[in-house]
Design an enzyme around this catalytic site. Structure first.
Site, short mmCIF file in Angstrom:
data_model
loop_
_atom_site.label_atom_id
_atom_site.label_comp_id
_atom_site.label_asym_id
_atom_site.label_seq_id
_atom_site.Cartn_x
_atom_site.Cartn_y
_atom_site.Cartn_z
CG ASP A 10 -1.80 1.21 1.32
OD1 ASP A 10 -2.44 1.53 0.31
OD2 ASP A 10 -1.85 1.87 2.37
CB SER A 11 0.23 4.81 -0.50
OG SER A 11 -0.88 4.94 0.37
CB CYS A 73 -3.17 0.10 -2.48
SG CYS A 73 -3.22 1.82 -3.04
CD GLU A 152 0.19 6.96 5.92
OE1 GLU A 152 1.31 6.96 6.47
OE2 GLU A 152 -0.35 5.92 5.50
CB CYS A 186 -9.33 4.53 0.45
SG CYS A 186 -7.69 4.93 1.11
CG HIS A 188 -4.81 5.02 4.28
ND1 HIS A 188 -4.24 4.48 3.15
CD2 HIS A 188 -3.77 5.55 5.00
CE1 HIS A 188 -2.92 4.69 3.18
NE2 HIS A 188 -2.62 5.34 4.30
N1 DGL Z 1 -4.72 3.10 0.89
C1 DGL Z 1 -4.69 3.41 -0.49
C2 DGL Z 1 -6.03 3.17 -1.11
O1 DGL Z 1 -6.62 2.19 -0.75
C3 DGL Z 1 -3.93 4.65 -0.91
C4 DGL Z 1 -4.39 5.93 -0.37
C5 DGL Z 1 -3.46 7.06 -0.72
O2 DGL Z 1 -2.25 6.91 -0.61
O3 DGL Z 1 -3.97 8.11 -1.13
O4 DGL Z 1 -6.49 3.84 -1.98
#
Ligand code: DGL
Length: 271
Positions: A10-11, A73, A152, A186, A188
């Site tokens: 993931d990011s 992600c 984050e 997402c 996150h």
């Molecule tokens: N967690 C990721 C997603 O599911 C990336 C979110 C991001 O870095 O903007 O989209």
């Protein structure tokens, strides 16, 4: 039986929502997690940049002898999944299809909301998948670009006025549409489950992309005969592309387990 590890990326912290589920449903598996914390957030970037980042992330993970990759992600899954699959000779699971399937199972009114990053909403991938699976579904999408930077930065707790204000601004109009199911598209966003659930209320069911993709991965491993020996205990390893300290702090709280292996920093530009 296959004892090789599974790569997950993931990011940043978001993919931990998939890791948490994987640790519960596949405790015997070894995991290699990569969070691209030097370049987070991914969500506002172009398709071309995302593909470049995703290729590097996969190349790093493939420096290990993996049996499968989970793209934990939404942003990479909605923009780059097909290309990554075509370029790699190992099974790759994304989050979109399993999450849409679950949402269609739980919705009663067929009015489904989807919150995700800008890139994911722009791609139309969730909406297209929902409609392919059920042409009668009504889909209301909304990007929530401030959620990832706030997560984050650890702003994930009830009572935090910043995240609660931002969440209300994004979610109250969505609640007013009368959806009965909300996809957290997402990975996150499930870190904000309490806050999102408080605003959406008990009549809206939340569906987590991270969790659903973990179940999909389990199904795939079983079907392909790739499961590890179930009598053993697997270990996760964590890699990040920037300061490991912040990642470890939030990751330990979220995973509710001592991160025995501390996160290690790697230079993603080398991949
Ligand atoms: N967690 C990721 C997603 O599911 C990336 C979110 C991001 O870095 O903007 O989209």
């Amino acid at each position: 039986m296959d004892m090789r590890p599974i790569g997950v990326f993931d990011s940043g912290l978001g993919g931990l929502t998939a890791v948490r589920s994987l640790r519960q449903i596949l405790p015997e598996e070894n995991l290699i997690y990569f969070g691209d914390t030097a370049r987070v957030p991914y969500g506002g970037r172009s398709k071309e940049t995302l593909l470049k980042y995703a290729r590097q992330d996969v190349r790093f993970l493939r420096s290990f002898d993996l049996k499968a990759i989970l793209i934990a992600c939404g942003t990479v899954s909605t923009t780059s999944l097909d290309t990554l699959r075509a370029e790699n000779d190992l099974p790759i699971v994304g989050v979109v299809e399993p999450t849409c399937r679950r949402a269609l199972l739980v919705t009663k009114t067929k009015k489904v909301g989807i919150i995700a990053t800008l890139a994911s909403i722009r791609s139309g991938a969730y909406e297209a998948t929902l409609r392919r699976l059920d042409p009668d579904v009504e889909v209301i999408g909304k990007p929530c670009p401030l959620f990832v930077p706030l997560v984050e930065n650890g702003r994930i707790h009830r009572g935090d006025v910043v995240i609660e204000t931002v969440a209300r601004e994004y979610l109250e109009p969505l609640k007013a549409t009368g959806i009965d199911t909300l996809i957290l598209g997402c990975t996150h966003y499930p870190l904000l489950t309490d806050i999102i659930a408080d605003i959406m209320g008990p009549e809206v069911t939340l569906v987590s992309a991270g969790e659903e993709s973990a179940f999909e991965l389990k199904r795939m491993l079983k079907a392909e005969g790739l499961r590890a020996d179930e009598s053993r205990q697997g270990e996760p390893e964590f890699y990040v592309s920037d300061r490991p300290e912040d990642f470890e702090r939030i990751a330990s709280v979220f995973l509710r387990e001592n991160m025995r292996h501390t996160a290690r920093r790697i230079d993603i530009d080398q991949y």
